[in-house]
Design a protein around this motif. Structure first.
Motif, PDB file in Angstrom:
ATOM      1  N   ALA A  93       0.876  -1.178   0.000  1.00 15.12           N
ATOM      2  CA  ALA A  93       0.000   0.000   0.000  1.00 15.12           C
ATOM      3  C   ALA A  93       0.910   1.224   0.000  1.00 15.12           C
ATOM      4  CB  ALA A  93      -0.912  -0.004   1.221  1.00 15.12           C
ATOM      5  N   PRO A  94       1.288   1.724  -1.189  1.00 19.69           N
ATOM      6  CA  PRO A  94       2.204   2.859  -1.256  1.00 19.69           C
ATOM      7  C   PRO A  94       1.504   4.174  -0.957  1.00 19.69           C
ATOM      8  CG  PRO A  94       1.578   2.223  -3.465  1.00 19.69           C
ATOM      9  CD  PRO A  94       0.935   1.226  -2.522  1.00 19.69           C
ATOM     10  N   ILE A  95       2.200   5.044  -0.225  1.00 22.43           N
ATOM     11  CA  ILE A  95       1.694   6.372   0.098  1.00 22.43           C
ATOM     12  C   ILE A  95       2.823   7.367  -0.142  1.00 22.43           C
ATOM     13  CG2 ILE A  95       0.830   7.880   1.935  1.00 22.43           C
ATOM     14  CD1 ILE A  95      -0.321   5.323   3.257  1.00 22.43           C
ATOM     15  N   LEU A  96       2.544   8.378  -0.946  1.00 20.98           N
ATOM     16  CA  LEU A  96       3.511   9.436  -1.188  1.00 20.98           C
ATOM     17  C   LEU A  96       3.333  10.511  -0.121  1.00 20.98           C
ATOM     18  CD1 LEU A  96       5.680  10.847  -2.897  1.00 20.98           C
ATOM     19  CD2 LEU A  96       3.821  11.753  -4.326  1.00 20.98           C
ATOM     20  N   VAL A  97       4.406  10.812   0.591  1.00 18.93           N
ATOM     21  CA  VAL A  97       4.380  11.859   1.607  1.00 18.93           C
ATOM     22  C   VAL A  97       5.213  13.027   1.082  1.00 18.93           C
ATOM     23  CG1 VAL A  97       4.955  12.494   3.980  1.00 18.93           C
ATOM     24  CG2 VAL A  97       4.151  10.168   3.470  1.00 18.93           C
ATOM     25  N   LEU A  98       4.543  14.153   0.833  1.00 20.79           N
ATOM     26  CA  LEU A  98       5.218  15.374   0.388  1.00 20.79           C
ATOM     27  C   LEU A  98       5.317  16.307   1.585  1.00 20.79           C
ATOM     28  CD1 LEU A  98       3.373  15.820  -3.025  1.00 20.79           C
ATOM     29  CD2 LEU A  98       5.631  14.812  -2.615  1.00 20.79           C
ATOM     30  N   THR A  99       6.535  16.668   1.957  1.00 18.31           N
ATOM     31  CA  THR A  99       6.727  17.382   3.216  1.00 18.31           C
ATOM     32  C   THR A  99       6.515  18.890   3.120  1.00 18.31           C
ATOM     33  OG1 THR A  99       9.108  17.523   2.845  1.00 18.31           O
ATOM     34  CG2 THR A  99       8.289  15.642   4.136  1.00 18.31           C
ATOM     35  N   THR A 100       6.687  19.480   1.939  1.00 20.02           N
ATOM     36  CA  THR A 100       6.579  20.935   1.831  1.00 20.02           C
ATOM     37  C   THR A 100       5.305  21.346   1.093  1.00 20.02           C
ATOM     38  OG1 THR A 100       7.764  21.160  -0.267  1.00 20.02           O
ATOM     39  CG2 THR A 100       9.099  21.123   1.747  1.00 20.02           C
ATOM     40  N   ASP A 101       5.058  22.645   1.080  1.00 21.12           N
ATOM     41  CA  ASP A 101       3.870  23.169   0.403  1.00 21.12           C
ATOM     42  C   ASP A 101       4.139  23.528  -1.056  1.00 21.12           C
ATOM     43  OD1 ASP A 101       5.468  25.387   0.811  1.00 21.12           O
ATOM     44  OD2 ASP A 101       3.997  26.499   1.974  1.00 21.12           O
ATOM     45  N   ARG A 102       5.306  23.198  -1.566  1.00 22.25           N
ATOM     46  CA  ARG A 102       5.677  23.539  -2.945  1.00 22.25           C
ATOM     47  C   ARG A 102       5.004  22.601  -3.953  1.00 22.25           C
ATOM     48  NH1 ARG A 102      12.030  24.311  -3.201  1.00 22.25           N
ATOM     49  NH2 ARG A 102      11.451  25.051  -5.255  1.00 22.25           N
ATOM     50  N   ILE A 103       4.696  23.134  -5.109  1.00 23.46           N
ATOM     51  CA  ILE A 103       4.142  22.355  -6.213  1.00 23.46           C
ATOM     52  C   ILE A 103       5.256  22.213  -7.243  1.00 23.46           C
ATOM     53  CG2 ILE A 103       2.386  22.283  -8.033  1.00 23.46           C
ATOM     54  CD1 ILE A 103       1.249  22.007  -5.194  1.00 23.46           C
ATOM     55  N   GLY A 104       5.484  20.980  -7.709  1.00 21.23           N
ATOM     56  CA  GLY A 104       6.586  20.739  -8.617  1.00 21.23           C
ATOM     57  C   GLY A 104       6.152  20.403 -10.026  1.00 21.23           C
ATOM     58  N   ALA A 105       7.139  20.310 -10.899  1.00 22.73           N
ATOM     59  CA  ALA A 105       6.916  20.061 -12.320  1.00 22.73           C
ATOM     60  C   ALA A 105       6.278  18.705 -12.601  1.00 22.73           C
ATOM     61  CB  ALA A 105       8.253  20.171 -13.062  1.00 22.73           C
ATOM     62  N   LEU A 106       6.431  17.743 -11.699  1.00 26.57           N
ATOM     63  CA  LEU A 106       5.915  16.387 -11.948  1.00 26.57           C
ATOM     64  C   LEU A 106       4.533  16.135 -11.349  1.00 26.57           C
ATOM     65  CD1 LEU A 106       9.187  14.301 -11.462  1.00 26.57           C
ATOM     66  CD2 LEU A 106       8.132  15.060 -13.594  1.00 26.57           C
ATOM     67  N   GLU A 107       3.888  17.155 -10.799  1.00 28.98           N
ATOM     68  CA  GLU A 107       2.556  16.977 -10.200  1.00 28.98           C
ATOM     69  C   GLU A 107       1.576  16.348 -11.183  1.00 28.98           C
ATOM     70  OE1 GLU A 107       1.119  17.759  -7.076  1.00 28.98           O
ATOM     71  OE2 GLU A 107       3.052  18.318  -6.244  1.00 28.98           O
ATOM     72  N   ASP A 108       1.645  16.761 -12.453  1.00 33.36           N
ATOM     73  CA  ASP A 108       0.717  16.246 -13.467  1.00 33.36           C
ATOM     74  C   ASP A 108       0.965  14.778 -13.803  1.00 33.36           C
ATOM     75  OD1 ASP A 108      -0.489  18.711 -13.570  1.00 33.36           O
ATOM     76  OD2 ASP A 108       0.617  19.381 -15.346  1.00 33.36           O
ATOM     77  N   GLU A 109       2.137  14.262 -13.485  1.00 32.62           N
ATOM     78  CA  GLU A 109       2.464  12.867 -13.790  1.00 32.62           C
ATOM     79  C   GLU A 109       2.081  11.912 -12.663  1.00 32.62           C
ATOM     80  OE1 GLU A 109       6.306  12.108 -15.489  1.00 32.62           O
ATOM     81  OE2 GLU A 109       6.392  14.134 -16.341  1.00 32.62           O
ATOM     82  N   LEU A 110       1.584  12.446 -11.574  1.00 36.04           N
ATOM     83  CA  LEU A 110       1.187  11.623 -10.433  1.00 36.04           C
ATOM     84  C   LEU A 110      -0.144  10.938 -10.746  1.00 36.04           C
ATOM     85  CD1 LEU A 110       1.850  10.826  -7.486  1.00 36.04           C
ATOM     86  CD2 LEU A 110       0.523  12.816  -6.784  1.00 36.04           C
ATOM     87  N   PRO A 111      -0.163   9.596 -10.789  1.00 31.02           N
ATOM     88  CA  PRO A 111      -1.424   8.901 -11.062  1.00 31.02           C
ATOM     89  C   PRO A 111      -2.460   9.213  -9.981  1.00 31.02           C
ATOM     90  CG  PRO A 111       0.439   7.397 -11.240  1.00 31.02           C
ATOM     91  CD  PRO A 111       0.953   8.676 -10.644  1.00 31.02           C
ATOM     92  N   PRO A 112      -3.716   9.441 -10.368  1.00 27.16           N
ATOM     93  CA  PRO A 112      -4.739   9.836  -9.391  1.00 27.16           C
ATOM     94  C   PRO A 112      -5.022   8.777  -8.329  1.00 27.16           C
ATOM     95  CG  PRO A 112      -5.703   9.459 -11.557  1.00 27.16           C
ATOM     96  CD  PRO A 112      -4.225   9.367 -11.721  1.00 27.16           C
ATOM     97  N   GLU A 113      -4.723   7.515  -8.604  1.00 25.95           N
ATOM     98  CA  GLU A 113      -4.999   6.459  -7.633  1.00 25.95           C
ATOM     99  C   GLU A 113      -3.941   6.352  -6.528  1.00 25.95           C
ATOM    100  OE1 GLU A 113      -2.878   4.607 -11.170  1.00 25.95           O
ATOM    101  OE2 GLU A 113      -4.571   5.960 -10.932  1.00 25.95           O
TER     102      GLU A 113
END
Length: 132
Positions: free
Chosen positions: A40-60
């Motif tokens: 059960a993978p969970i991505l933890v993003l620690t900062t409030d910054r939005i990066g260039a790869l946000e659009d490549e993150l699968p919605p699931e």
């Protein structure tokens, strides 16, 4: 590890989804782990910054955003999240996050495995590298 039949929870920790190689490797691993019934993978993003790869993150993919101004300010929230969720594995792939998690190791739940992918230690300060 967790009980049979229940997927192992793995945290993938990044400051944000910048466009670098470590972030791309992490996204590839998230996609692969998502296909497994054992994880059960969970991505933890620690900062409030939005990066260039946000659009490549699968919605699931499940994402937890700590929204700290920087990595140092995220440490308390990150430790709290780890103790609350108690992941089986924590994976990091950036040198400064690896160093932070290495220093925090003694404060993590005992059964949590720490996987630190190091590509190069050149980005760390020489003094910090000596202390580690």
């Amino acid at each position: 590890m967790m009980a049979p039949g229940k997927p192992n929870q793995v945290f993938f920790i990044l400051p944000y989804l910048a466009g670098g190689g470590a972030e791309r490797v992490t996204l590839s691993l998230l996609r692969a782990f998502q296909k497994s019934s054992c994880w059960a993978p969970i991505l933890v993003l620690t900062t409030d910054r939005i990066g260039a790869l946000e659009d490549e993150l699968p919605p699931e993919i499940k994402v937890i955003r700590l929204r700290a101004q920087n990595g140092r300010r995220a440490v308390g929230a990150l430790l709290s999240l780890i103790w609350t969720r108690r992941p089986d594995v924590i994976f990091t792939s950036l040198d400064h996050v690896n160093a932070t998690m290495g220093l925090l190791r003694s404060f993590l739940p005992r059964r949590t495995k720490l996987v630190l992918r190091a590509t190069s230690l050149q980005s760390l300060e020489p003094g910090l590298l000596r202390r580690l």
